[in-house]
Design a protein around this motif. Structure first.
Motif, short mmCIF file in Angstrom:
data_model
loop_
_atom_site.label_atom_id
_atom_site.label_comp_id
_atom_site.label_asym_id
_atom_site.label_seq_id
_atom_site.Cartn_x
_atom_site.Cartn_y
_atom_site.Cartn_z
N THR A 34 0.88 -1.17 0.00
CA THR A 34 0.00 0.00 0.00
C THR A 34 0.92 1.22 0.00
OG1 THR A 34 -0.08 0.34 2.39
CG2 THR A 34 -1.69 -1.23 1.48
N ILE A 139 -2.18 -7.43 10.58
CA ILE A 139 -2.63 -8.53 9.71
C ILE A 139 -1.50 -9.56 9.50
CG2 ILE A 139 -1.93 -7.44 7.53
CD1 ILE A 139 -4.59 -8.52 6.33
N HIS A 162 -10.77 -8.28 8.82
CA HIS A 162 -9.66 -7.32 8.88
C HIS A 162 -10.19 -5.89 8.89
CE1 HIS A 162 -5.80 -5.48 8.32
NE2 HIS A 162 -6.19 -4.91 7.20
N SER A 163 -9.65 -5.09 9.79
CA SER A 163 -10.04 -3.68 9.88
C SER A 163 -8.92 -2.79 9.35
CB SER A 163 -10.32 -3.29 11.34
OG SER A 163 -11.37 -4.07 11.86
N ALA A 164 -9.30 -1.80 8.54
CA ALA A 164 -8.32 -0.86 8.00
C ALA A 164 -8.91 0.55 8.02
CB ALA A 164 -7.96 -1.25 6.57
N PRO A 167 -10.21 1.74 2.19
CA PRO A 167 -9.99 0.61 1.27
C PRO A 167 -8.55 0.59 0.73
CG PRO A 167 -12.11 1.64 0.83
CD PRO A 167 -11.45 2.50 1.86
N ASP A 169 -5.94 1.21 2.28
CA ASP A 169 -4.99 0.76 3.30
C ASP A 169 -5.05 -0.74 3.55
OD1 ASP A 169 -3.78 3.27 4.23
OD2 ASP A 169 -5.84 3.79 4.79
N ILE A 170 -5.90 -1.44 2.83
CA ILE A 170 -6.02 -2.89 3.08
C ILE A 170 -4.82 -3.61 2.49
CG2 ILE A 170 -7.41 -4.97 2.73
CD1 ILE A 170 -9.87 -3.13 2.51
N ALA A 173 -5.02 -7.05 -0.09
CA ALA A 173 -6.44 -7.08 -0.46
C ALA A 173 -6.73 -8.10 -1.56
CB ALA A 173 -6.89 -5.69 -0.89
N MET A 190 -14.14 -7.40 5.43
CA MET A 190 -13.30 -6.20 5.57
C MET A 190 -14.11 -5.10 6.22
SD MET A 190 -10.50 -7.03 3.89
CE MET A 190 -9.87 -7.72 2.36
N CYS A 192 -13.83 -0.98 7.05
CA CYS A 192 -13.04 0.25 6.88
C CYS A 192 -13.67 1.38 7.70
CB CYS A 192 -12.99 0.66 5.41
SG CYS A 192 -11.83 -0.32 4.47
N TRP A 201 -16.79 1.45 -1.76
CA TRP A 201 -16.67 0.53 -0.63
C TRP A 201 -17.99 -0.15 -0.32
CZ3 TRP A 201 -13.52 -2.54 1.17
CH2 TRP A 201 -13.67 -3.12 2.42
#
Ligand code: FAD
Ligand code: FES
Length: 370
Positions: A34, A139, A162-164, A167, A169-170, A173, A190, A192, A201
């Protein structure tokens, strides 16, 4: 053709297996994941199988601006691809090592790593059904676990949430999407915090909460939970699960040891403040810690040895901060202390007088060989 792909390199007779220790490894690939996260892949010149337990970490030993620095990074790859291993690093604002790696480490460079070690791994806690919870760069250990189960065609039933921030910043992905598209026993979710203008998103928005958890994994009570992320994220997850009556012996987490302000002030700042601290301590019941260079400091019993050293301008290496990696080992030649380590030191070393300063508290006057 890279030597890593030759029949000679892969000859099983010559191939060795690494074990916990110090290893010289060569960076073979850098991948921009990223805008502020990179994966660095390492190999060695002789054929080597990098086996480890998914979730474990290595500690990098680097020389930056003439100073030896050590930092721990989870192995984000899986031992199912054993001829190399990877770490995935997020830039930390003002951080010494993360930025150095991003700005300097390139294919062909050699560095030293220690490990692999770490109790947070999926092999020591086998389960049929798992819930992998991660936030941000947290992660990495759960991705290693997921890759392992995916590559080995395991029947483990995985739910990955997974929390970011956004989008964009995933991390991983597309790989995660690919994995979830291939097998039924991998459910991906996911979350966000927000999306930037122009970013579509369709996933969850906000922070992981009870309602989301019930939708993501209605059977979470039957799952082994592996969690890694920022301290505030893990606190919230822990509290939520406790509140829901989850059996916390089945909850496992990894802390990246967010550096308390005290650890990261430079040595001069500490030295400047040492006198002041010593004066304050004089009036209390104090003990004295003396180092080989003659520097000494009066501290209250119970003070952490690594912090006491920093306060008097003695910089002892520190990486994991939890008694696992061994980076902060020093010898105590006299005095009483209490150490609560997590396997980063052997019984023989302890018998010889060594301690891990990050998890040692001072009990009486101490003389340190450092
Ligand atoms: C077991 C384990 C596994 C880990 N796995 C990963 C991983 O997979 N990926 C990953 O990205 N990270 C991981 N980490 C975190 C990693 O080890 C580092 O802590 C992280 O990269 C920051 O290191 P740094 O040298 O860049 O920052 P540091 O130099 O240690 O600085 C940390 C913070 O302190 C501030 N600071 C630094 N110097 C000063 C100063 N003089 N005055 C005031 N403030 C200052 C910086 O601005 C920064 O905010 C892991 C940690 C552990 C313990
Ligand atoms: S810093 Fe890792 S054992 Fe102390």
């Amino acid at each position: 053709m890279s030597e890593f792909n030759t029949a000679e390199f892969l000859n099983p007779v010559r191939t060795q297996t690494w074990s916990n220790g110090r290893h010289l490894v060569r960076c073979v690939k850098v991948i921009q994941e990223t805008h502020d996260v990179c994966t660095f892949t390492f190999g060695v010149s002789q054929p080597m199988l990098f086996f480890f337990k998914p979730g474990q970490f290595v500690t990098l030993e680097l020389e930056i601006d003439g100073e030896r620095v050590m930092r721990s990074y989870t192995i984000s790859s899986s031992p199912s691809i054993p001829y190399s291993f990877s770490i995935t690093v997020k830039r930390v604002k003002g951080g010494v090592v993360s930025n150095w790696l991003h700005d300097n480490l390139k294919s062909g460079d050699q560095i030293a790593v220690h490990g692999p070690v770490g109790p947070f791994n999926c092999m020591d806690f086998p389960a049929d059904k798992v819930l992998l919870l991660s936030g941000g760069v947290g992660i990495t250990p759960v991705m290693s676990m997921a890759r392992w189960w995916f590559d080995t065609d395991s029947e483990v039933d995985m739910v990955f949430a997974h929390s970011a921030r956004t989008p964009g910043d995933i991390i991983y992905a597309r790989e995660l999407e690919y994995m979830s598209s291939r097998i039924d026993n991998f459910k991906l979710h996911m979350i966000c915090e927000r999306n930037e203008i122009g970013q579509a998103w369709g996933g969850y928005r906000g922070y992981l909460n009870e309602t989301m958890l019930q939708l993501i994994a209605p059977d979470f009570m039957q799952r082994e939970v592996f969690c890694c992320g920022p301290a505030v994220y893990m606190d919230a997850v822990r509290k939520m699960l406790e509140g829901l009556g989850f059996d916390m012996s089945r909850y496992h987490e990894e802390s990246f040891g967010e550096t308390p302000a005290k650890d990261v002030r430079n040595a001069e700042t500490h030295a400047d403040q040492a006198e002041e601290a010593a004066e304050a301590a004089d009036s209390a019941d104090t003990v004295k810690v003396t180092f080989s260079n003659g520097n000494s400091i009066s501290v209250i019993p119970g003070t952490n040895l690594n912090e006491a050293a920093l306060d008097v301008g003695v910089k002892i290496s520190k990486a994991c901060g939890m008694g696992i990696c061994g980076a902060c080992k020093v010898k105590v030649s006299s005095g009483d202390f209490e150490m609560e380590h997590n396997g980063g030191i052997t019984e023989e070393e302890i018998a010889e007088g060594y301690v891990l300063s990050c998890c040692t508290s001072v009990k009486s006057d101490l003389q340190i060989d450092y």
